[in-house]
Design a protein around this motif. Sequence first.
Motif, PDB file in Angstrom:
ATOM      1  N   LEU A   1     -49.047   3.335  -8.467  1.00 28.96           N
ATOM      2  CA  LEU A   1     -47.715   2.848  -8.092  1.00 28.96           C
ATOM      3  C   LEU A   1     -47.665   1.334  -7.909  1.00 28.96           C
ATOM      4  CD1 LEU A   1     -46.687   5.537  -5.423  1.00 28.96           C
ATOM      5  CD2 LEU A   1     -46.245   5.545  -7.885  1.00 28.96           C
ATOM      6  N   GLN A   2     -48.806   0.658  -8.085  1.00 28.64           N
ATOM      7  CA  GLN A   2     -48.850  -0.780  -7.810  1.00 28.64           C
ATOM      8  C   GLN A   2     -47.929  -1.596  -8.712  1.00 28.64           C
ATOM      9  OE1 GLN A   2     -53.002  -1.865  -7.989  1.00 28.64           O
ATOM     10  NE2 GLN A   2     -53.492  -0.849  -6.044  1.00 28.64           N
ATOM     11  N   GLY A   3     -47.641  -1.083  -9.892  1.00 30.61           N
ATOM     12  CA  GLY A   3     -46.744  -1.800 -10.802  1.00 30.61           C
ATOM     13  C   GLY A   3     -45.332  -1.936 -10.267  1.00 30.61           C
ATOM     14  N   ALA A   4     -44.991  -1.113  -9.265  1.00 29.86           N
ATOM     15  CA  ALA A   4     -43.643  -1.190  -8.701  1.00 29.86           C
ATOM     16  C   ALA A   4     -43.449  -2.435  -7.842  1.00 29.86           C
ATOM     17  CB  ALA A   4     -43.365   0.062  -7.860  1.00 29.86           C
ATOM     18  N   VAL A   5     -44.547  -3.018  -7.352  1.00 31.98           N
ATOM     19  CA  VAL A   5     -44.433  -4.148  -6.429  1.00 31.98           C
ATOM     20  C   VAL A   5     -43.798  -5.367  -7.094  1.00 31.98           C
ATOM     21  CG1 VAL A   5     -45.686  -5.713  -4.903  1.00 31.98           C
ATOM     22  CG2 VAL A   5     -46.348  -3.301  -5.030  1.00 31.98           C
ATOM     23  N   PRO A   6     -44.316  -5.855  -8.240  1.00 39.11           N
ATOM     24  CA  PRO A   6     -43.651  -7.003  -8.874  1.00 39.11           C
ATOM     25  C   PRO A   6     -42.234  -6.679  -9.327  1.00 39.11           C
ATOM     26  CG  PRO A   6     -45.412  -6.142 -10.282  1.00 39.11           C
ATOM     27  CD  PRO A   6     -45.558  -5.491  -8.942  1.00 39.11           C
ATOM     28  N   GLU A   7     -41.990  -5.427  -9.695  1.00 38.22           N
ATOM     29  CA  GLU A   7     -40.632  -5.033 -10.083  1.00 38.22           C
ATOM     30  C   GLU A   7     -39.690  -5.129  -8.884  1.00 38.22           C
ATOM     31  OE1 GLU A   7     -38.271  -1.036 -11.731  1.00 38.22           O
ATOM     32  OE2 GLU A   7     -40.465  -1.141 -11.827  1.00 38.22           O
ATOM     33  N   PHE A   8     -40.186  -4.726  -7.732  1.00 47.65           N
ATOM     34  CA  PHE A   8     -39.399  -4.798  -6.495  1.00 47.65           C
ATOM     35  C   PHE A   8     -39.108  -6.258  -6.124  1.00 47.65           C
ATOM     36  CE2 PHE A   8     -39.772  -5.261  -1.788  1.00 47.65           C
ATOM     37  CZ  PHE A   8     -38.542  -4.717  -1.456  1.00 47.65           C
ATOM     38  N   LEU A   9     -40.111  -7.120  -6.191  1.00 43.86           N
ATOM     39  CA  LEU A   9     -39.910  -8.533  -5.859  1.00 43.86           C
ATOM     40  C   LEU A   9     -38.943  -9.201  -6.832  1.00 43.86           C
ATOM     41  CD1 LEU A   9     -43.542  -9.650  -4.898  1.00 43.86           C
ATOM     42  CD2 LEU A   9     -41.645  -9.086  -3.369  1.00 43.86           C
ATOM     43  N   ALA A  10     -39.024  -8.824  -8.106  1.00 43.16           N
ATOM     44  CA  ALA A  10     -38.101  -9.385  -9.103  1.00 43.16           C
ATOM     45  C   ALA A  10     -36.669  -8.957  -8.797  1.00 43.16           C
ATOM     46  CB  ALA A  10     -38.509  -8.939 -10.499  1.00 43.16           C
ATOM     47  N   MET A  11     -36.509  -7.697  -8.370  1.00 43.89           N
ATOM     48  CA  MET A  11     -35.172  -7.203  -8.028  1.00 43.89           C
ATOM     49  C   MET A  11     -34.580  -8.002  -6.863  1.00 43.89           C
ATOM     50  SD  MET A  11     -33.530  -5.307  -5.489  1.00 43.89           S
ATOM     51  CE  MET A  11     -34.850  -4.411  -4.691  1.00 43.89           C
ATOM     52  N   LEU A  12     -35.417  -8.296  -5.866  1.00 41.64           N
ATOM     53  CA  LEU A  12     -34.923  -9.047  -4.711  1.00 41.64           C
ATOM     54  C   LEU A  12     -34.368 -10.411  -5.099  1.00 41.64           C
ATOM     55  CD1 LEU A  12     -37.587  -8.459  -1.894  1.00 41.64           C
ATOM     56  CD2 LEU A  12     -35.286  -7.525  -2.029  1.00 41.64           C
ATOM     57  N   GLN A  13     -34.967 -10.997  -6.118  1.00 43.59           N
ATOM     58  CA  GLN A  13     -34.601 -12.353  -6.508  1.00 43.59           C
ATOM     59  C   GLN A  13     -33.580 -12.395  -7.635  1.00 43.59           C
ATOM     60  OE1 GLN A  13     -38.341 -15.050  -6.235  1.00 43.59           O
ATOM     61  NE2 GLN A  13     -39.150 -12.974  -6.447  1.00 43.59           N
ATOM     62  N   THR A  14     -33.053 -11.231  -8.026  1.00 43.76           N
ATOM     63  CA  THR A  14     -32.023 -11.177  -9.058  1.00 43.76           C
ATOM     64  C   THR A  14     -30.683 -11.613  -8.463  1.00 43.76           C
ATOM     65  OG1 THR A  14     -33.132  -9.320 -10.153  1.00 43.76           O
ATOM     66  CG2 THR A  14     -30.818  -9.713 -10.711  1.00 43.76           C
ATOM     67  N   PRO A  15     -30.070 -12.638  -9.019  1.00 41.85           N
ATOM     68  CA  PRO A  15     -28.798 -13.129  -8.456  1.00 41.85           C
ATOM     69  C   PRO A  15     -27.723 -12.048  -8.453  1.00 41.85           C
ATOM     70  CG  PRO A  15     -29.702 -14.685 -10.051  1.00 41.85           C
ATOM     71  CD  PRO A  15     -30.500 -13.422 -10.188  1.00 41.85           C
ATOM     72  N   VAL A  16     -26.975 -11.974  -7.370  1.00 44.20           N
ATOM     73  CA  VAL A  16     -25.852 -11.047  -7.246  1.00 44.20           C
ATOM     74  C   VAL A  16     -24.627 -11.861  -6.850  1.00 44.20           C
ATOM     75  CG1 VAL A  16     -24.945  -9.021  -6.060  1.00 44.20           C
ATOM     76  CG2 VAL A  16     -27.396  -9.191  -6.518  1.00 44.20           C
ATOM     77  N   ALA A  17     -23.542 -11.687  -7.599  1.00 42.08           N
ATOM     78  CA  ALA A  17     -22.331 -12.466  -7.336  1.00 42.08           C
ATOM     79  C   ALA A  17     -21.710 -12.073  -6.002  1.00 42.08           C
ATOM     80  CB  ALA A  17     -21.324 -12.255  -8.468  1.00 42.08           C
ATOM     81  N   MET A  18     -21.069 -13.031  -5.358  1.00 40.95           N
ATOM     82  CA  MET A  18     -20.358 -12.742  -4.124  1.00 40.95           C
ATOM     83  C   MET A  18     -19.196 -11.788  -4.419  1.00 40.95           C
ATOM     84  SD  MET A  18     -21.626 -14.046  -1.420  1.00 40.95           S
ATOM     85  CE  MET A  18     -22.783 -15.318  -0.853  1.00 40.95           C
ATOM     86  N   PRO A  19     -18.864 -10.906  -3.473  1.00 40.66           N
ATOM     87  CA  PRO A  19     -17.789  -9.933  -3.717  1.00 40.66           C
ATOM     88  C   PRO A  19     -16.423 -10.602  -3.758  1.00 40.66           C
ATOM     89  CG  PRO A  19     -18.501  -9.853  -1.419  1.00 40.66           C
ATOM     90  CD  PRO A  19     -19.461 -10.767  -2.143  1.00 40.66           C
TER      91      PRO A  19
END
Length: 416
Positions: free
Chosen positions: A86-104
């Motif tokens: 499951l270690q491959g999920a860690v960089p995927e998780f960190l990348a998700m955190l840093q994915t820009p999300v537009a303000m609502p």
Amino acid sequence: MNTWIKANDYQLIYDHLLECVQHESPQQVIERFRALFLMGYTYPDRQIQEAMDRIVTGARVADNFRPFMNRCCHILINRWQSRPLLQGAVPEFLAMLQTPVAMPAGGLSRAPIVRKLRLLLKDYLESEAFQKLQRMVQFLQEDAQDVSQIQQNSDRPLATLIRRYPYLYNHCLVGDDTTPEDLRYIQDFQQKATQQFEMNLSQYLTSEFRRAQGHNNIPLVKNPTLLSAEEVRTSIQHFVGKVDGRHTYRDLASQFGQRLQRLKSTRDFRDAFFHYLTDTTADVGRGRFRQRFYQYLETLPIFQQPQPLNEFTIVRTCSQTLNYLVVDSAQNPNHLVFVDLLNTIGTAATIGLLLKVVLLSKKVKPYLEKRFAILFNHYQSFSRGKVRWLVNCLEYFNIAHVTHFGKLDFSFFARW
């Protein structure tokens, strides 16, 4: 809405994430985390969403959100990291955190809460806590590459070399939010890595020394450093040999330590300390550096009024000298003096100058390691090739560290 934080809101979310990460796939958990912490309005569990809303709108959220967010991330990462599949999920998780999300959009009924949540998340992602988390993940996942592979991959970030420098671990990887499990792992790995480098260096030097004596049947031993064979040889001669033709660094520190007993005031110590550092180091004892360094010592508050000499004065002077010679702080990462020394007297002599400070007061050794950690963190995203001067410094200090604070005796190699 009732925005009063219930006592168990934080624990409710911790327990919820732990339950999810134990029973769901990494992809499902990552999507859950994204909905709860990034989107802020699509989470399927109403009870958890309401708890998050109370946290985000709470009176002390500015103080509490960083450690809360950090622990939430660790709950997932620790679970995945402990399972190789499951270690491959860690960089995927960190990348998700840093994915820009537009303000609502302003018309969304939850827009104020969502907007505040994303500002809090942005603050966390820019924090030292998140940087330490990233370095810890890098540390856990980075393979111990062969030296030749490291040298070929000079375009990779400096941060990927963290494993090579055990003296940086406490400052680059450990923080207030480090879990007890991670702390034990780091400390254990630090001890093993230090001992392994010390042994590898000793074996390499022994092999090279014997081959230089004509024993060509001796098997080749790989150079454990990122320095050339000649750089390793001269660094060993410098760190354990007679630096001024008569005395080793240890000799000079010992002699100065004995002299301290005869000094009566802090001002006497200031002048003696200045000569201790500058008189026996080529090109340091004269010119611009000598003048500026003495002026710096004169400005230190501890020397403004004559007073009896004590250990506090010595430790304080040594620590403030390291500020001047290397770098002051992460907030003020000016290191022009350090770079100027490297260009003027070379890497070995510069590290030797720092070694003289540490040998005088071993209490400041962690303080010097912290100075190197500040530089490492400052340049961590730079490619190794672009900060080769810093890599060389870290490698030279690796050698100076084991030759003076390790368990093996390297003095024999001074004759090489």
